[in-house]
Design a protein around this motif. Structure first.
Motif, PDB file in Angstrom:
ATOM      1  N   LEU A 168     -10.941  16.324   1.501  1.00 36.58           N
ATOM      2  CA  LEU A 168     -10.198  16.513   2.748  1.00 36.58           C
ATOM      3  C   LEU A 168     -11.120  16.670   3.956  1.00 36.58           C
ATOM      4  N   LYS A 169     -12.425  16.557   3.745  1.00 39.37           N
ATOM      5  CA  LYS A 169     -13.368  16.651   4.858  1.00 39.37           C
ATOM      6  C   LYS A 169     -13.346  15.360   5.683  1.00 39.37           C
ATOM      7  N   ASN A 213     -12.555   9.537   6.335  1.00 40.11           N
ATOM      8  CA  ASN A 213     -12.889   8.297   7.029  1.00 40.11           C
ATOM      9  C   ASN A 213     -13.159   7.180   6.025  1.00 40.11           C
ATOM     10  N   GLY A 214     -13.904   7.532   4.963  1.00 39.57           N
ATOM     11  CA  GLY A 214     -14.187   6.537   3.933  1.00 39.57           C
ATOM     12  C   GLY A 214     -12.927   6.050   3.247  1.00 39.57           C
ATOM     13  N   ILE A 215     -12.062   6.973   2.871  1.00 35.40           N
ATOM     14  CA  ILE A 215     -10.800   6.604   2.226  1.00 35.40           C
ATOM     15  C   ILE A 215      -9.979   5.694   3.146  1.00 35.40           C
ATOM     16  N   SER A 216     -10.013   5.968   4.432  1.00 40.89           N
ATOM     17  CA  SER A 216      -9.208   5.208   5.393  1.00 40.89           C
ATOM     18  C   SER A 216      -9.618   3.736   5.472  1.00 40.89           C
ATOM     19  N   LYS A 217     -10.828   3.409   5.010  1.00 40.98           N
ATOM     20  CA  LYS A 217     -11.328   2.034   5.094  1.00 40.98           C
ATOM     21  C   LYS A 217     -10.983   1.196   3.861  1.00 40.98           C
ATOM     22  N   PHE A 270      -5.175  19.622  -3.330  1.00 40.63           N
ATOM     23  CA  PHE A 270      -5.929  18.838  -2.344  1.00 40.63           C
ATOM     24  C   PHE A 270      -5.640  17.346  -2.518  1.00 40.63           C
ATOM     25  N   ALA A 271      -5.480  16.918  -3.764  1.00 44.66           N
ATOM     26  CA  ALA A 271      -5.182  15.512  -4.030  1.00 44.66           C
ATOM     27  C   ALA A 271      -3.826  15.114  -3.457  1.00 44.66           C
ATOM     28  N   ALA A 272      -2.860  16.028  -3.542  1.00 45.16           N
ATOM     29  CA  ALA A 272      -1.533  15.752  -2.973  1.00 45.16           C
ATOM     30  C   ALA A 272      -1.628  15.614  -1.460  1.00 45.16           C
ATOM     31  N   GLU A 273      -2.446  16.450  -0.857  1.00 46.16           N
ATOM     32  CA  GLU A 273      -2.640  16.373   0.595  1.00 46.16           C
ATOM     33  C   GLU A 273      -3.330  15.066   0.976  1.00 46.16           C
ATOM     34  N   LEU A 274      -4.303  14.655   0.167  1.00 46.85           N
ATOM     35  CA  LEU A 274      -4.997  13.391   0.404  1.00 46.85           C
ATOM     36  C   LEU A 274      -4.026  12.217   0.329  1.00 46.85           C
ATOM     37  N   ALA A 275      -3.211  12.195  -0.709  1.00 47.89           N
ATOM     38  CA  ALA A 275      -2.247  11.104  -0.887  1.00 47.89           C
ATOM     39  C   ALA A 275      -1.254  11.044   0.268  1.00 47.89           C
ATOM     40  N   ALA A 276      -0.879  12.213   0.775  1.00 47.19           N
ATOM     41  CA  ALA A 276       0.083  12.267   1.884  1.00 47.19           C
ATOM     42  C   ALA A 276      -0.506  11.695   3.171  1.00 47.19           C
ATOM     43  N   LYS A 277      -1.804  11.844   3.335  1.00 46.03           N
ATOM     44  CA  LYS A 277      -2.466  11.348   4.551  1.00 46.03           C
ATOM     45  C   LYS A 277      -2.563   9.817   4.576  1.00 46.03           C
ATOM     46  N   PHE A 278      -2.553   9.198   3.391  1.00 47.66           N
ATOM     47  CA  PHE A 278      -2.726   7.751   3.297  1.00 47.66           C
ATOM     48  C   PHE A 278      -1.634   7.137   2.415  1.00 47.66           C
ATOM     49  N   PRO A 279      -0.400   7.114   2.892  1.00 46.49           N
ATOM     50  CA  PRO A 279       0.724   6.647   2.066  1.00 46.49           C
ATOM     51  C   PRO A 279       0.631   5.184   1.644  1.00 46.49           C
ATOM     52  N   ASP A 280      -0.187   4.392   2.328  1.00 45.31           N
ATOM     53  CA  ASP A 280      -0.320   2.980   1.974  1.00 45.31           C
ATOM     54  C   ASP A 280      -1.526   2.701   1.078  1.00 45.31           C
ATOM     55  N   GLN A 281      -2.302   3.730   0.782  1.00 42.02           N
ATOM     56  CA  GLN A 281      -3.468   3.587  -0.082  1.00 42.02           C
ATOM     57  C   GLN A 281      -3.076   3.854  -1.532  1.00 42.02           C
ATOM     58  N   LEU A 282      -3.500   2.988  -2.448  1.00 41.92           N
ATOM     59  CA  LEU A 282      -3.225   3.202  -3.861  1.00 41.92           C
ATOM     60  C   LEU A 282      -4.253   4.154  -4.473  1.00 41.92           C
ATOM     61  N   PHE A 283      -3.745   5.223  -5.078  1.00 37.39           N
ATOM     62  CA  PHE A 283      -4.568   6.192  -5.796  1.00 37.39           C
ATOM     63  C   PHE A 283      -4.130   6.214  -7.253  1.00 37.39           C
ATOM     64  N   VAL A 284      -5.057   6.537  -8.144  1.00 37.61           N
ATOM     65  CA  VAL A 284      -4.681   6.800  -9.534  1.00 37.61           C
ATOM     66  C   VAL A 284      -5.399   8.060  -9.992  1.00 37.61           C
ATOM     67  N   LEU A 285      -4.656   8.970 -10.574  1.00 39.81           N
ATOM     68  CA  LEU A 285      -5.190  10.229 -11.094  1.00 39.81           C
ATOM     69  C   LEU A 285      -5.791   9.981 -12.465  1.00 39.81           C
ATOM     70  N   HIS A 315       4.385  11.608  -4.454  1.00 40.06           N
ATOM     71  CA  HIS A 315       3.780  10.590  -3.600  1.00 40.06           C
ATOM     72  C   HIS A 315       3.728   9.274  -4.391  1.00 40.06           C
ATOM     73  N   GLU A 316       4.531   8.323  -4.004  1.00 40.64           N
ATOM     74  CA  GLU A 316       4.713   7.107  -4.788  1.00 40.64           C
ATOM     75  C   GLU A 316       3.511   6.174  -4.762  1.00 40.64           C
ATOM     76  N   ASN A 317       2.526   6.480  -3.928  1.00 41.40           N
ATOM     77  CA  ASN A 317       1.284   5.697  -3.917  1.00 41.40           C
ATOM     78  C   ASN A 317       0.281   6.196  -4.941  1.00 41.40           C
ATOM     79  N   VAL A 318       0.666   7.202  -5.733  1.00 36.97           N
ATOM     80  CA  VAL A 318      -0.224   7.773  -6.742  1.00 36.97           C
ATOM     81  C   VAL A 318       0.255   7.392  -8.145  1.00 36.97           C
ATOM     82  N   TYR A 319      -0.630   6.778  -8.899  1.00 43.78           N
ATOM     83  CA  TYR A 319      -0.397   6.458 -10.307  1.00 43.78           C
ATOM     84  C   TYR A 319      -1.139   7.499 -11.158  1.00 43.78           C
ATOM     85  N   CYS A 320      -0.997   7.397 -12.469  1.00 44.87           N
ATOM     86  CA  CYS A 320      -1.647   8.367 -13.355  1.00 44.87           C
ATOM     87  C   CYS A 320      -2.147   7.676 -14.614  1.00 44.87           C
ATOM     88  N   LYS A 321      -3.397   7.919 -14.959  1.00 41.82           N
ATOM     89  CA  LYS A 321      -3.957   7.413 -16.206  1.00 41.82           C
ATOM     90  C   LYS A 321      -3.765   8.450 -17.312  1.00 41.82           C
TER      91      LYS A 321
END
Length: 277
Positions: free
Chosen positions: A118-119, A124-128, A147-162, A188-194
């Motif tokens: 969240l720093k 900035n890196g995630i945003s790119k 913190f991961a939930a907060e990260l996912a919320a900041k970038f709803p169009d970015q695909l994340f996987v836990l 957060h629907e942009n988050v998948y899970c392994k």
């Protein structure tokens, strides 16, 4: 649909670089390369795999890119890049020539700053990533789920996987806090899970299939079948289970699913998430 092992590793063992491999994990103090995994994949009728970084260096990317170039079954690579670098956009642009490089991971679970993700520099890196169609693998412990939930919320169009369902304490049967935070993250629907790396969170020598059911029930209920993917975490899994045992564990659990749902879990979701060919 392809049948994909969505989480595995290759390395040539180095006792300095790989100091994370403790004495009790001595089985991992060896080289693990594509030809060794291929035999396991073929035995269990997998079409391919996604190799994930285990070292945080640009050399790691080149090593895995070389492995993927010489082994067609390696369908995708999750590499590493310094997301906090000032020239992160240029670095990402320079990596786009490698078609099999699908995304990146930082070993957040090992950071003293539990909220590093969240720093500003990291954000900035995630945003790119999205503009280059890169995914991001979230490797954390349960205390970082918020913190991961907060990260996912900041970038709803970015695909994340836990990764590794966030490594709950299966050996200690601790579940309540982890479950609450998993439910929040899965909203957060942009988050998948392994569904990977779970045998190493259990009692290595004495685990039973039923030890995992409460945790599997949580992720299958919260993420839903369209956002879950299988990963062996080979060779790390070997400290607690053989490759056939890991596959068998999840074959047993997913036998309750329809054939279409099983196809999604065993490869369809990973193929879509990582845009595998």
């Amino acid at each position: 649909m392809l049948k994909i092992d969505a989480h595995q590793h290759f390395w040539i063992y180095d006792d300095v670089r790989d100091s994370w491999i403790s004495e009790e994990m001595a089985v991992l103090r060896a080289d693990f390369m594509p030809s060794q995994l291929l035999a396991e994949l073929q035995q269990h009728h997998f079409d391919g795999s996604v190799v994930v970084q285990s070292d945080q260096s640009s050399e790691e990317n080149l090593f895995q890119i070389k492995n993927a170039k010489h082994h067609d079954f390696v369908k995708g690579i999750v590499g590493w890049v310094d997301l906090q670098a000032e020239d992160i956009e240029d670095q990402l642009s320079g990596l786009t020539e490698y078609d099999k490089l699908k995304g990146f991971r930082h070993i957040l679970q090992g950071e003293k700053d539990r909220a590093l993700m969240l720093k500003p520099a990291f954000l900035n890196g995630i945003s790119k990533l999205k503009s280059f169609n890169y995914t991001y693998d979230v490797l954390i412990f349960p205390d970082q789920l918020k913190f991961a939930a907060e990260l996912a919320a900041k970038f709803p169009d970015q695909l994340f996987v836990l990764d590794h369902i966030a490594k709950p304490d299966i050996k200690g049967s601790s579940i309540a806090e982890w479950k609450k935070d998993i439910i929040a993250l899965a909203q957060h629907e942009n988050v998948y899970c392994k569904v990977s790396g779970i045998v190493t969170e259990a009692d290595w020598a004495n685990w039973k299939d039923e030890d995992f059911r409460p945790y599997l029930d949580v992720v299958f209920e919260t993420f839903g079948i369209a956002r879950l993917m299988y990963g062996s975490d080979w060779p790390v899994c070997l400290v607690a289970a053989s490759y056939p045992q890991v596959v068998g564990l999840m074959e047993g659990y997913t036998s309750q699913l329809s054939s279409d749902e099983q196809a999604l879990f065993w490869g369809g979701n990973a193929t879509r998430f990582y845009n595998l060919k």
